[in-house]
Motif scaffolding. Structure first.
Motif, mmCIF file in Angstrom:
data_model
loop_
_atom_site.group_PDB
_atom_site.id
_atom_site.type_symbol
_atom_site.label_atom_id
_atom_site.label_comp_id
_atom_site.label_asym_id
_atom_site.label_seq_id
_atom_site.Cartn_x
_atom_site.Cartn_y
_atom_site.Cartn_z
ATOM 1 N N ALA A 74 1.095 1.709 30.388
ATOM 2 C CA ALA A 74 0.535 2.134 29.330
ATOM 3 C C ALA A 74 1.420 2.116 28.045
ATOM 4 C CB ALA A 74 0.435 3.636 29.580
ATOM 5 N N PRO A 75 0.743 1.747 26.890
ATOM 6 C CA PRO A 75 1.463 1.537 25.573
ATOM 7 C C PRO A 75 2.111 2.791 25.281
ATOM 8 C CG PRO A 75 -0.867 1.529 25.193
ATOM 9 C CD PRO A 75 -0.739 1.482 26.904
ATOM 10 N N VAL A 76 3.368 2.652 24.723
ATOM 11 C CA VAL A 76 3.946 3.606 23.909
ATOM 12 C C VAL A 76 3.718 3.745 22.385
ATOM 13 C CG1 VAL A 76 6.255 5.152 23.391
ATOM 14 C CG2 VAL A 76 5.952 4.037 25.836
ATOM 15 N N PHE A 77 3.234 4.696 21.718
ATOM 16 C CA PHE A 77 2.909 5.050 20.522
ATOM 17 C C PHE A 77 3.930 5.850 19.967
ATOM 18 C CE2 PHE A 77 -1.042 2.986 21.385
ATOM 19 C CZ PHE A 77 -1.549 2.453 20.086
ATOM 20 N N ASP A 226 5.675 -2.648 25.725
ATOM 21 C CA ASP A 226 4.402 -2.281 24.918
ATOM 22 C C ASP A 226 4.633 -1.181 23.851
ATOM 23 O OD1 ASP A 226 1.793 -2.303 23.518
ATOM 24 O OD2 ASP A 226 0.596 -2.394 25.489
ATOM 25 N N VAL A 227 5.102 -1.211 22.863
ATOM 26 C CA VAL A 227 5.332 -0.146 21.904
ATOM 27 C C VAL A 227 4.726 -0.432 20.415
ATOM 28 C CG1 VAL A 227 6.993 1.100 20.368
ATOM 29 C CG2 VAL A 227 7.698 0.106 22.762
ATOM 30 N N ARG A 228 3.784 0.389 19.740
ATOM 31 C CA ARG A 228 3.103 0.236 18.700
ATOM 32 C C ARG A 228 3.402 1.514 17.783
ATOM 33 N NH1 ARG A 228 -2.426 -1.051 21.893
ATOM 34 N NH2 ARG A 228 -1.443 -2.012 23.630
ATOM 35 N N LEU A 229 3.199 1.493 16.522
ATOM 36 C CA LEU A 229 3.289 2.710 15.660
ATOM 37 C C LEU A 229 1.905 3.079 15.241
ATOM 38 C CD1 LEU A 229 6.060 1.372 13.174
ATOM 39 C CD2 LEU A 229 6.247 2.752 15.408
ATOM 40 N N LEU A 230 1.792 4.456 15.096
ATOM 41 C CA LEU A 230 0.381 5.197 14.637
ATOM 42 C C LEU A 230 1.021 5.894 13.659
ATOM 43 C CD1 LEU A 230 -2.531 5.732 14.524
ATOM 44 C CD2 LEU A 230 -2.053 7.525 16.252
ATOM 45 N N LEU A 231 0.295 5.582 12.463
ATOM 46 C CA LEU A 231 0.731 6.530 11.213
ATOM 47 C C LEU A 231 -0.677 7.074 10.535
ATOM 48 C CD1 LEU A 231 2.837 3.670 9.510
ATOM 49 C CD2 LEU A 231 3.637 5.307 11.069
ATOM 50 N N THR A 232 -0.380 8.436 10.629
ATOM 51 C CA THR A 232 -1.940 9.359 10.428
ATOM 52 C C THR A 232 -1.818 9.889 9.049
ATOM 53 O OG1 THR A 232 -0.856 11.104 11.461
ATOM 54 C CG2 THR A 232 -2.094 9.773 13.019
ATOM 55 N N ARG A 233 -3.120 10.218 8.717
ATOM 56 C CA ARG A 233 -3.272 10.893 7.228
ATOM 57 C C ARG A 233 -3.559 12.315 7.463
ATOM 58 N NH1 ARG A 233 -7.231 6.990 3.809
ATOM 59 N NH2 ARG A 233 -6.441 8.289 2.362
ATOM 60 N N ALA A 234 -3.458 12.932 6.475
ATOM 61 C CA ALA A 234 -3.677 14.399 6.295
ATOM 62 C C ALA A 234 -3.488 15.282 7.468
ATOM 63 C CB ALA A 234 -5.431 14.133 6.054
ATOM 64 N N GLU A 235 -2.286 15.235 7.751
ATOM 65 C CA GLU A 235 -1.698 16.028 8.815
ATOM 66 C C GLU A 235 -1.495 17.513 8.066
ATOM 67 O OE1 GLU A 235 1.629 18.200 10.882
ATOM 68 O OE2 GLU A 235 1.405 17.782 8.719
ATOM 69 N N GLU A 236 -1.008 17.649 6.999
ATOM 70 C CA GLU A 236 -0.878 18.782 6.327
ATOM 71 C C GLU A 236 -1.966 19.755 5.974
ATOM 72 O OE1 GLU A 236 2.110 19.783 6.019
ATOM 73 O OE2 GLU A 236 3.432 18.325 6.092
ATOM 74 N N ILE A 237 -3.327 19.327 6.259
ATOM 75 C CA ILE A 237 -4.397 20.100 6.067
ATOM 76 C C ILE A 237 -5.281 20.244 7.289
ATOM 77 C CG2 ILE A 237 -4.301 19.943 3.483
ATOM 78 C CD1 ILE A 237 -6.857 17.639 3.959
#
Length: 381
Positions: A74-77, A226-237
């Protein structure tokens, strides 16, 4: 306050520059474009990497050619969010007068006559910004009005009137932030900057990925890297980007997720106590197996457990330690790891203890009603 950790001197200097630069980029839920441009420019200097976006605007960074043998279970994010509490121009009331909607969680007293800075258009630095003072609620008298929700329901965001120091060509959708001093790393190694939550974690994620890229370039990626980055939007709301990523399948089923956060410091989770393996938040407990794996790795790096064992003295622990670290619940808030667990991912969180949470100085005293005086220039620390 946030301790500054790095590895060798060259990496430390590069990561520190990125940290200070990135955490001063204006950002707010739904208006993260300046940070996204910064990230894309960072990735463009590393041709082995590609930047993808899902239909919700979340960003994925991954290698163009898979690392390792490709037989990972399984990939690590590694994840971080791109926003921080701040203002968005809601209306142009008149020359030099704006109505600003605040997106994020900050107590009402901090808005009284507070100083802010408007970033017109695409301006991203202090040179292109305009100072302003909040003068009252945009929806009437009091601490704040509100942007009415769809169908005339409850307000989505509190709104405030702001008087600009000088005329500016402001537009609806422009960003305004608190007026803060320049970021710095002080003589004790503590970072004082504008938006630790969560741009400091984003800087940490990019720094970690740089280290992994260096391992790959050296020809030893490992069998299951297998490492990837996930950068998310609008967490604060309301975790909008993270929820969308789960619904869209941005991360494949079976992915393991390590969310990076900066979480409010308490007496039992002190600044300077080291990075924290966060076992849960105020809403849930994270995946025990992945949390235990992170704690085991932290103990290997530090050469000591998070808490002294009954068979050893504190002096023995201090002498043996390569660094300090903590294992804590951190129940003062919620983070995206709860979202990922709720959608069936194996997820946990690593964080640093944060002072002046959401730029609120003396927060505990203000909450207790014992502090009536505070300043609006409280950098995240």
């Amino acid at each position: 306050m946030m301790p500054h950790f790095a590895s060798d001197p060259l990496a430390r200097d590069a990561h520190a520059r990125d940290l200070l630069a990135l955490t001063q980029v204006p950002t707010v839920a739904g208006r993260e474009q300046r940070v996204i441009r910064w990230v894309r420019a960072w990735a463009a200097l590393r041709p082995e990497l590609e930047v993808l976006a899902d239909s919700a605007g979340n960003i994925v960074i991954q290698p163009r050619v898979p690392w390792g043998s490709g037989d990972s279970n399984a990939p690590v994010f590694i994840t971080a969010h791109l926003d921080h509490p701040a203002f968005v121009v809601e209306r142009i009331i008149g020359p030099g007068t704006l109505e600003l909607a605040f997106r994020g969680g900050v107590m009402d007293p901090y808005f009284d006559n507070a100083r802010v800075r408007l970033y017109p258009g695409d301006s991203a630095g202090q040179a292109g910004s305009i100072g302003a003072t909040l003068t009252g609620g945009g929806g009437g008298s009091g601490s704040g009005g509100g942007t009415v929700g769809a169908g005339g329901g409850a307000p989505l965001f509190k709104t405030y009137l702001a008087e600009l120091d000088s005329r500016a060509e402001a537009r609806i959708g422009d960003i305004a932030t608190w007026e803060l001093p320049p970021a710095e790393i002080d003589s004790a190694g503590l970072v004082h900057t504008h938006a630790c939550d969560d741009l400091a974690a984003l800087a940490a994620a990019l720094g970690a990925y740089d280290v992994l890229l260096g391992i790959v370039r050296a020809g030893s990626p490992g069998d299951n890297l297998d490492v990837r980055l996930l950068l998310t939007r609008a967490e604060e709301i309301g975790f909008i980007g993270a929820i969308a990523a789960c619904k869209l399948g941005t991360m494949p089923g079976g992915s393991r997720v390590i969310a990076l956060e900066n979480s409010r410091s308490f007496e039992d989770s002190p600044i300077g106590g080291g990075p924290i393996v966060r076992v849960g938040d105020r809403m849930s407990i994270f995946s025990p197996r992945l949390t235990a794996a992170c704690a085991k790795r932290a103990e290997q790096i530090a050469r000591v457990p998070a808490q002294p064992q009954a068979t050893r003295t504190a002096a023995d622990i201090d002498k043996a330690a390569a660094m300090r670290w903590q294992r804590k619940l951190m129940s003062g808030g919620a983070c995206e790891a709860t979202v990922y667990c709720a959608y069936g991912y194996e997820a946990t969180c690593l964080c640093l203890a944060l002072g002046n949470y959401h730029n609120m100085a003396d927060l505990a005293a203000v909450q207790a009603g014992t502090c009536l005086l505070y300043t609006s220039d409280a950098a995240d620390e």
